[in-house]
Design a protein around this motif. Structure first.
Motif, short mmCIF file in Angstrom:
data_model
loop_
_atom_site.label_atom_id
_atom_site.label_comp_id
_atom_site.label_asym_id
_atom_site.label_seq_id
_atom_site.Cartn_x
_atom_site.Cartn_y
_atom_site.Cartn_z
N ASP A 207 0.63 12.29 -4.84
CA ASP A 207 0.53 12.91 -6.16
C ASP A 207 -0.88 13.41 -6.32
OD1 ASP A 207 3.21 12.38 -7.29
OD2 ASP A 207 2.61 10.29 -6.94
N ASP A 209 -3.35 15.16 -8.61
CA ASP A 209 -3.55 15.49 -10.02
C ASP A 209 -4.86 16.27 -10.15
OD1 ASP A 209 -4.06 15.56 -12.70
OD2 ASP A 209 -3.79 13.42 -13.06
N GLU A 214 -7.61 13.54 -9.09
CA GLU A 214 -7.11 12.25 -8.63
C GLU A 214 -6.02 12.45 -7.59
OE1 GLU A 214 -5.19 9.93 -11.74
OE2 GLU A 214 -5.99 8.09 -10.86
N ASN A 216 -3.14 10.16 -5.55
CA ASN A 216 -2.45 8.89 -5.32
C ASN A 216 -1.61 9.03 -4.07
OD1 ASN A 216 -3.52 7.80 -7.62
ND2 ASN A 216 -1.60 7.78 -8.78
N PRO A 230 0.46 3.07 -6.59
CA PRO A 230 0.17 3.71 -5.31
C PRO A 230 -0.54 2.76 -4.34
CG PRO A 230 -1.41 4.43 -6.96
CD PRO A 230 -0.42 3.57 -7.68
N ASN A 233 -5.55 4.98 -4.36
CA ASN A 233 -5.87 5.80 -5.53
C ASN A 233 -7.30 6.31 -5.36
OD1 ASN A 233 -7.40 5.30 -8.48
ND2 ASN A 233 -5.61 6.61 -8.56
C1 LIG Z 1 -2.34 7.24 -9.94
O1 LIG Z 1 -2.26 5.84 -9.97
C2 LIG Z 1 -2.89 5.28 -11.12
C3 LIG Z 1 -2.71 3.77 -11.04
O2 LIG Z 1 -3.25 3.29 -9.88
C4 LIG Z 1 -2.28 5.79 -12.39
O3 LIG Z 1 -3.00 5.31 -13.49
C5 LIG Z 1 -2.32 7.31 -12.39
O4 LIG Z 1 -1.63 7.82 -13.51
C6 LIG Z 1 -1.68 7.84 -11.13
N1 LIG Z 1 -1.82 9.29 -11.11
C7 LIG Z 1 -0.86 10.08 -10.68
C8 LIG Z 1 -1.15 11.53 -10.66
O5 LIG Z 1 0.21 9.64 -10.28
#
Ligand SMILES: *[C@@H]1O[C@H](CO)[C@@H](O)[C@H](O)[C@H]1NC(C)=O
Ligand SMILES: *[C@@H]1O[C@H](CO)[C@@H](O)[C@H](O)[C@H]1NC(C)=O
Ligand SMILES: *[C@@H]1O[C@H](CO)[C@@H](O)[C@H](O)[C@H]1NC(C)=O
Ligand SMILES: *[C@@H]1O[C@H](CO)[C@@H](O)[C@H](O)[C@H]1NC(C)=O
Ligand SMILES: *[C@@H]1O[C@H](CO)[C@@H](O)[C@H](O)[C@H]1NC(C)=O
Ligand SMILES: *[C@@H]1O[C@H](CO)[C@@H](O)[C@H](O)[C@H]1NC(C)=O
Ligand SMILES: *[C@@H]1O[C@H](CO)[C@@H](O)[C@H](O)[C@H]1NC(C)=O
Ligand SMILES: *[C@@H]1O[C@H](CO)[C@@H](O)[C@H](O)[C@H]1NC(C)=O
Ligand SMILES: *[C@@H]1O[C@H](CO)[C@@H](O)[C@H](O)[C@H]1NC(C)=O
Ligand SMILES: *[C@@H]1O[C@H](CO)[C@@H](O)[C@H](O)[C@H]1NC(C)=O
Length: 657
Positions: A207, A209, A214, A216, A230, A233
């Motif tokens: 993922d 972002d 970010e 994951n 995940p 991270n």
């Molecule tokens: C990535 O993982 C974190 C928790 O470890 C979460 O807070 C966050 O929303 C996640 N981001 C995505 C893009 O999935």
């Protein structure tokens, strides 16, 4: 008559294989490839170098090419930035199933990586351990290249934590962040580790972002639903530097001599927000199941496909076992942990051949640590092979961890280690060959040619520089532990190089618990080692002091005196002469013509200062090197030496061990 409109949807051509590829009119990228069939070709995928479609998967490397690499990209780029100047990034999600199957389970390759790159052929990309995508640069420029590695081999030189991890790579093989292969089980709230290099199908989700910079990454064995947390991270705005406005997405892998099949079985990606899930039920399997579990319950065709695959793998492994058994008769078994040090490993046969079967003609010497042979590698390079026999495998193993870092020590005054090999409990260390042998041979007994005074000073300065590098030139202090004239080697220009660094530690690791065994050589051991037994940089300085005395005096540190029938300690003798103000008389009488008394005095004072019984009053190698290298360059030894000599003069006996 108007022709009939074409049917909205044609039935899929393959019963079991579901392929949906959708490109929406806004140029968003959204696709699901649940099986790679031969109908998918260059128009649907960009296959590079050795990548190909094979048994409804993408196979990335070619087993028969040593430096094979392959990449596969989706032909359409992702729009990652609204404009090329923009610092905000778009987001996307991807999910895929991969399998990494080493031919020999104890000899894995390097796994594969998911790649985001502005080019399908990044310039300077290397095969072998570089995934076929990175250059060998360890401090990269901010080119648009970002990868997520699924690494199944440990390369300690790239700071890999183990041979089963994932990592974020920003345009370099050295990961910014890594995490072990494991998945989160929410019903008991803990991470469950699993192995990515058994050939089992692994499901991965990424993922990305862009808004929060970010990434994951989640991995789990196929069949486990996407875990709620995940595996890795990573969050850092720096990723914007590695992403251009248009980026290709795909996979890359490479190999060296170890054969490993890296396969992508299914792939789904979307930058529109909703990722379509892969149907993992009918995927081919390349994992050899342990015999107990047998759950082949899908349809007949899937059954046949799986059976065929298993059969092929079975045949392969039988062949492999036969080959392995055959090979085992001649070669020692390679153990898991050894491969982690793979970059420097020589094969036993290679060394056997290079030394004519460890023949006596090639024997350079033998001593406490074993025998040393001269060897000629196939490319005509001459090397020295040191065979160290060791009775504890555990000791060897711990020592191996250090060989790796010793291999990285490089200095003009160290004998460079080139590699190693193990057979049974025998360790073979391969070093640069030093044509002029060890220093003691040029000084003691009846040397063919006596080493002159100037040359002795140069060699001592060289050794001081080499030891200074071990003590102060590296992020950790490396204690040599066995400084003596037979460990100082002379290269083709008669310059001194320190050999065998760290080797004494092997014996410490191997020691039987409860026996405090001091490692090193009698006559060179600092007195404090008799009580504390912890070698330090300062105990190396002591041994160096003994070497200075023996080189200047031309006498061994411990010699049987012919008249008195007892051992004569060089140090005590020199100290006695110093006390009587007759220091110059200690110099090697065979060199009378060459030296001047002042130099002799200075060197002996230095030797005494270094071998001061009180460790806290010995100089550091940095200071010693400053004196000796300064002296060599013609500069005055300065205040320092007087200071040192005063400290060294006051001591008395008591350093006998
Ligand atoms: C990535 O993982 C974190 C928790 O470890 C979460 O807070 C966050 O929303 C996640 N981001 C995505 C893009 O999935
Ligand atoms: C790709 O496959 C299609 C059939 O699915 C075929 O018509 C086309 O010629 C192939 N293209 C290439 C480059 O092989
Ligand atoms: C591959 O791409 C071509 C051209 O875009 C398309 O006609 C074809 O249906 C695709 N093949 C598959 C199996 O999706
Ligand atoms: C692998 O490479 C060899 C030699 O380059 C070639 O002959 C062979 O066809 C390749 N195999 C595959 C499956 O591409
Ligand atoms: C991007 O930057 C270039 C020069 O750095 C500038 O000429 C151009 O107008 C900028 N484009 C946008 C959309 O800001
Ligand atoms: C990719 O980015 C690099 C560095 O910014 C640039 O030199 C190169 O031309 C780009 N390649 C493509 C295909 O856009
Ligand atoms: C990287 O590769 C180049 C060319 O092969 C070589 O000259 C250079 O020494 C290598 N650098 C490192 C750090 O290995
Ligand atoms: C999660 O943990 C529970 C309890 O230990 C166990 O029953 C379950 O099988 C685990 N699930 C996975 C997917 O490992
Ligand atoms: C959680 O479940 C997994 C899978 O069943 C198991 O291996 C692990 O030991 C469990 N952890 C704890 C803390 O119970
Ligand atoms: C997944 O594929 C299997 C056969 O491979 C099929 O029976 C099943 O219906 C599919 N599941 C979904 C949700 O499409």
């Amino acid at each position: 008559m108007e022709p009939c409109p074409p049917p909205l949807r044609r039935p899929p051509p393959f019963l079991l294989l579901l392929i949906i590829i959708l490109v929406s009119p806004t140029f968003a990228v959204d696709f699901l490839i649940n099986s790679f069939t031969t109908a998918i070709n260059a128009t649907n995928l960009t296959l590079i170098n050795d990548a190909r479609i094979d048994t409804s998967t993408v196979r990335l490397t070619n087993d028969s090419n040593q430096f094979s690499f392959g990449r596969v990209f989706y032909p359409t780029t992702l729009r990652m930035k609204p404009t090329s100047n923009s610092s905000s990034l778009s987001s996307f999600s991807t999910s895929f199933v991969f399998s990494v199957l080493p031919e020999i389970s104890t000899s894995p390759g390097f796994g594969l990586c998911f790649v985001l790159s502005n080019s399908t052929s990044p310039p300077g990309a290397l095969a072998s351990q570089y995934f076929g995508i990175f250059t060998n640069a360890t401090t990269p420029t901010a080119d648009p290249l970002l990868a997520i590695e699924f690494d199944t081999g440990q390369n300690p030189e790239f700071n890999d934590p183990d041979g089963n991890h994932i990592g974020i790579d920003l345009n370099t093989i050295i990961s910014t962040q890594t995490a072990p292969a494991q998945y989160f089980n929410s019903s008991n709230g803990s991470f469950v580790p699993f192995n990515m290099r058994t050939g089992q199908n692994v499901h991965a989700w990424i993922d990305f972002d862009g808004l929060n910079f970010e990434i994951n990454v989640t991995v789990a064995p196929v069949g486990v639903p996407k875990p709620s947390r995940p595996t890795l991270n990573y969050k850092d705005p720096v990723i914007a530097n590695y992403v251009a406005s248009e980026m290709f997405v795909g996979f890359s892998a490479s190999k060296t001599q170890w054969v490993e099949a890296q396969r992508i079985l299914a792939w789904s990606l979307s930058d529109t927000g909703v990722l379509r899930e892969i149907n993992t039920t009918g995927l081919p399997r390349f994992f050899i199941e342990p015999p107990s579990s047998s759950s082949l319950s899908p349809g007949a065709i899937a059954g046949i496909v799986v059976a065929c695959v298993v059969f092929v793998i079975f045949c392969g492994s039988v062949l492999y076992l036969i080959r392995k058994k055959f090979r085992d008769e001649s070669e020692d078994e390679i153990e898991d942990w050894e491969l982690e040090y793979w970059p420097h490993r020589y094969s036993y046969d290679e060394l056997k051949q290079a030394t004519d079967g460890f023949s006596n003609e090639n024997l350079l010497g033998s001593g406490g640590f074993g025998r040393v042979f001269k060897a000629t590698l196939p490319n005509q390079t001459e090397v020295a092979v040191k065979c160290v026999n060791h009775d504890s495998k555990q000791g060897l193993r711990e020592f191996m961890a250090e060989i790796e870092s010793m291999g990285r020590l490089q200095h003009k005054n160290l004998v460079q280690m080139r590699g190693w090999c193990r057979k049974g409990n025998e360790l073979m260390l391969v070093y640069d060959y030093m044509p002029n042998g060890s220093l003691n041979r040029w000084i003691f007994d009846k040397p063919q040619k006596l080493l002159g005074w100037r040359q002795r000073l140069l060699v001592l300065a060289d050794v001081a520089e080499g030891l200074n590098y071990l003590h102060h030139g590296w992020d950790q202090v490396v204690v040599h532990r066995d400084i003596k004239s037979s460990n100082i080697l002379l290269d083709s220009e008669m310059r001194g190089r320190l050999g065998d660094f760290g080797l004494a530690k092997l014996y410490e690791h191997g020691q039987v618990p409860n026996t405090t065994r001091v490692v090193g050589t009698l006559g060179y051991l600092a007195p404090e080692l008799a009580t504390v037994a912890v070698p330090t940089a300062s105990s190396d300085v002591y041994s160096f002091g003994v070497v200075v005395l023996e080189v200047v005096c031309g006498r061994r540190p411990l010699e049987m005196s012919t008249e008195r029938e007892e051992e004569e300690v060089l140090m005590d003798w020199v100290r006695e002469l110093y006390g009587e103000g007759r220091l110059r008389e200690a110099a090697d009488g065979r060199l009378k013509e060459e030296y001047n008394g002042e130099e002799v005095e200075m060197m002996l004072k230095l030797g005494l200062a270094c071998s001061h019984p009180d460790p806290s009053r010995r100089p550091t190698m940095k200071e010693v090197a400053a004196v000796l290298v300064g002296e060599e360059a013609g500069a005055a030894p300065g205040e320092l030496l007087n200071e040192l000599a005063c400290g060294g003069g006051g001591g008395s006996g008591g350093e006998r061990v």
